[in-house]
Design a protein around this motif. Structure first.
Motif, PDB file in Angstrom:
ATOM      1  N   PRO A  76       0.826  -1.198   0.000  1.00 58.28           N
ATOM      2  CA  PRO A  76       0.000   0.000   0.000  1.00 58.28           C
ATOM      3  C   PRO A  76       0.867   1.258   0.000  1.00 58.28           C
ATOM      4  N   VAL A  77       0.382   2.303  -0.708  1.00 54.66           N
ATOM      5  CA  VAL A  77       1.210   3.502  -0.883  1.00 54.66           C
ATOM      6  C   VAL A  77       0.467   4.804  -0.597  1.00 54.66           C
ATOM      7  N   SER A  78      -0.764   4.737  -0.134  1.00 51.21           N
ATOM      8  CA  SER A  78      -1.595   5.944  -0.089  1.00 51.21           C
ATOM      9  C   SER A  78      -1.327   6.843   1.107  1.00 51.21           C
ATOM     10  N   GLY A  79      -0.708   6.301   2.176  1.00 52.77           N
ATOM     11  CA  GLY A  79      -0.666   7.055   3.413  1.00 52.77           C
ATOM     12  C   GLY A  79      -2.043   7.055   4.066  1.00 52.77           C
ATOM     13  N   PRO A 134       4.111   6.607   0.298  1.00 53.62           N
ATOM     14  CA  PRO A 134       5.053   6.151  -0.728  1.00 53.62           C
ATOM     15  C   PRO A 134       6.474   5.995  -0.197  1.00 53.62           C
ATOM     16  N   GLN A 135       6.890   6.890   0.671  1.00 53.56           N
ATOM     17  CA  GLN A 135       8.244   6.826   1.229  1.00 53.56           C
ATOM     18  C   GLN A 135       8.408   5.598   2.128  1.00 53.56           C
ATOM     19  N   GLU A 136       7.404   5.331   2.968  1.00 55.05           N
ATOM     20  CA  GLU A 136       7.476   4.172   3.865  1.00 55.05           C
ATOM     21  C   GLU A 136       7.403   2.867   3.071  1.00 55.05           C
ATOM     22  N   ALA A 137       6.565   2.848   2.038  1.00 55.03           N
ATOM     23  CA  ALA A 137       6.456   1.660   1.191  1.00 55.03           C
ATOM     24  C   ALA A 137       7.774   1.383   0.484  1.00 55.03           C
ATOM     25  N   ALA A 138       8.415   2.441   0.004  1.00 56.11           N
ATOM     26  CA  ALA A 138       9.716   2.267  -0.660  1.00 56.11           C
ATOM     27  C   ALA A 138      10.764   1.781   0.327  1.00 56.11           C
ATOM     28  N   GLU A 139      10.721   2.274   1.564  1.00 58.89           N
ATOM     29  CA  GLU A 139      11.667   1.800   2.579  1.00 58.89           C
ATOM     30  C   GLU A 139      11.487   0.297   2.809  1.00 58.89           C
ATOM     31  N   PHE A 140      10.237  -0.149   2.890  1.00 56.12           N
ATOM     32  CA  PHE A 140       9.956  -1.576   3.048  1.00 56.12           C
ATOM     33  C   PHE A 140      10.539  -2.375   1.879  1.00 56.12           C
ATOM     34  N   LYS A 200      11.856  -9.250  -6.215  1.00 56.12           N
ATOM     35  CA  LYS A 200      12.103  -9.074  -7.646  1.00 56.12           C
ATOM     36  C   LYS A 200      11.160  -8.016  -8.228  1.00 56.12           C
ATOM     37  N   VAL A 201       9.905  -8.024  -7.735  1.00 59.55           N
ATOM     38  CA  VAL A 201       8.857  -7.159  -8.283  1.00 59.55           C
ATOM     39  C   VAL A 201       8.068  -6.534  -7.140  1.00 59.55           C
ATOM     40  N   ALA A 202       7.711  -5.268  -7.293  1.00 51.93           N
ATOM     41  CA  ALA A 202       6.827  -4.598  -6.335  1.00 51.93           C
ATOM     42  C   ALA A 202       5.659  -3.982  -7.089  1.00 51.93           C
ATOM     43  N   ILE A 203       4.457  -4.217  -6.582  1.00 57.36           N
ATOM     44  CA  ILE A 203       3.238  -3.692  -7.205  1.00 57.36           C
ATOM     45  C   ILE A 203       2.514  -2.822  -6.182  1.00 57.36           C
ATOM     46  N   PRO A 204       2.380  -1.514  -6.432  1.00 57.77           N
ATOM     47  CA  PRO A 204       1.682  -0.639  -5.484  1.00 57.77           C
ATOM     48  C   PRO A 204       0.175  -0.871  -5.503  1.00 57.77           C
ATOM     49  N   MET A 205      -0.458  -0.598  -4.359  1.00 59.54           N
ATOM     50  CA  MET A 205      -1.908  -0.757  -4.222  1.00 59.54           C
ATOM     51  C   MET A 205      -2.416   0.271  -3.216  1.00 59.54           C
ATOM     52  N   HIS A 206      -3.703   0.189  -2.903  1.00 56.97           N
ATOM     53  CA  HIS A 206      -4.351   1.079  -1.939  1.00 56.97           C
ATOM     54  C   HIS A 206      -4.292   2.537  -2.413  1.00 56.97           C
ATOM     55  N   GLU A 218       5.201   8.028  -7.352  1.00 50.67           N
ATOM     56  CA  GLU A 218       6.191   8.509  -6.402  1.00 50.67           C
ATOM     57  C   GLU A 218       6.894   7.334  -5.728  1.00 50.67           C
ATOM     58  N   PHE A 219       6.131   6.327  -5.362  1.00 44.53           N
ATOM     59  CA  PHE A 219       6.711   5.099  -4.808  1.00 44.53           C
ATOM     60  C   PHE A 219       7.714   4.496  -5.793  1.00 44.53           C
ATOM     61  N   LYS A 220       7.320   4.403  -7.049  1.00 44.65           N
ATOM     62  CA  LYS A 220       8.191   3.821  -8.075  1.00 44.65           C
ATOM     63  C   LYS A 220       9.507   4.585  -8.169  1.00 44.65           C
TER      64      LYS A 220
END
Length: 223
Positions: A164-167, A173-179, A186-192, A205-207
């Protein structure tokens, strides 16, 4: 179009909802506001009881007599409005359904507050909401549910993560990227995003913040 990874076809159905089709099974995670009931589910994973994750009409739409719904205790009253074949799971437990092995992680907030003055977060750890690690055909998928980057997530080993990336209620996005930069799938798919809070802007922004060796796939929503 679905994203294919090592024989698994992954479709984003909006918000936190995904359909994964692979050898021997069709899996849905947190089906929400589904308009189409095909293909029917062999396994449905529900992370928690909130309306945008446990949506009985959507569960019913993809249900068949043999479908198994995996859910934590807090979500069982909601799931039971749509299904009878419910397999309860708690953080730290694993279940096997057909070719799929499912392990639950705790999903909770550290710094997203419903009542800041009292320190009450939206998703308290003690409520037992979950994230899921799915092992299937040699591939490991991780769906983070509604959570911040909690200490338990540092133990995640996965090929593909749904994050999830919405806050607001979940990771920014910053916390998701840190995770993602910590566990390096290999792959990350944003959601929420795109339905209740946030937009594709947060996904992009996450990307931008994810280390280059991780492939970030921003999917278009499928109907």
């Amino acid at each position: 179009m679905p994203f294919t990874y090592r024989g698994l076809s992954i479709s984003w159905l909006g918000h936190d909802s995904f359909r994964v089709v692979g050898e021997g099974a069709v899996l849905y995670i947190d089906p929400y506001q589904l308009q189409v009931g095909e293909p029917r589910a062999d396994v449905i994973l529900v992370t928690h009881e909130h309306f945008d994750h446990c949506d009985p009409p959507s569960i019913q739409r993809v249900l068949k007599p043999s479908t198994v719904v995996v859910a934590p205790r807090i979500a069982k009253p909601c799931v039971s409005k749509a299904a009878k074949n419910i397999l309860e799971i708690s953080p730290g437990e694993s279940r096997e359904v057909g070719p799929v092995r499912i392990t639950a992680f705790p999903a909770y907030n550290l710094n997203k507050f419903r009542d800041p003055a009292r320190g009450v977060v939206f998703h308290p750890k003690e409520d037992g909401r979950v994230a899921y690690l799915v092992e299937w055909g040699g591939v490991r998928l991780f769906h983070a549910g509604d959570s911040d980057f909690v200490p338990e997530f540092r133990q995640v080993v996965a090929d593909v993560v749904f994050v999830p990336v919405s806050g607001v209620y979940v990771m920014t996005p910053q916390e998701a990227a840190e995770f993602v930069n910590t566990v390096v799938p290999k792959v990350a798919i944003p959601m929420h995003y795109g339905s209740i809070v946030a937009s594709r802007r947060e996904a992009e922004e996450f990307k931008r913040l994810v280390r280059p060796e991780v492939q970030v796939v921003v999917l278009d929503r499928e109907i």
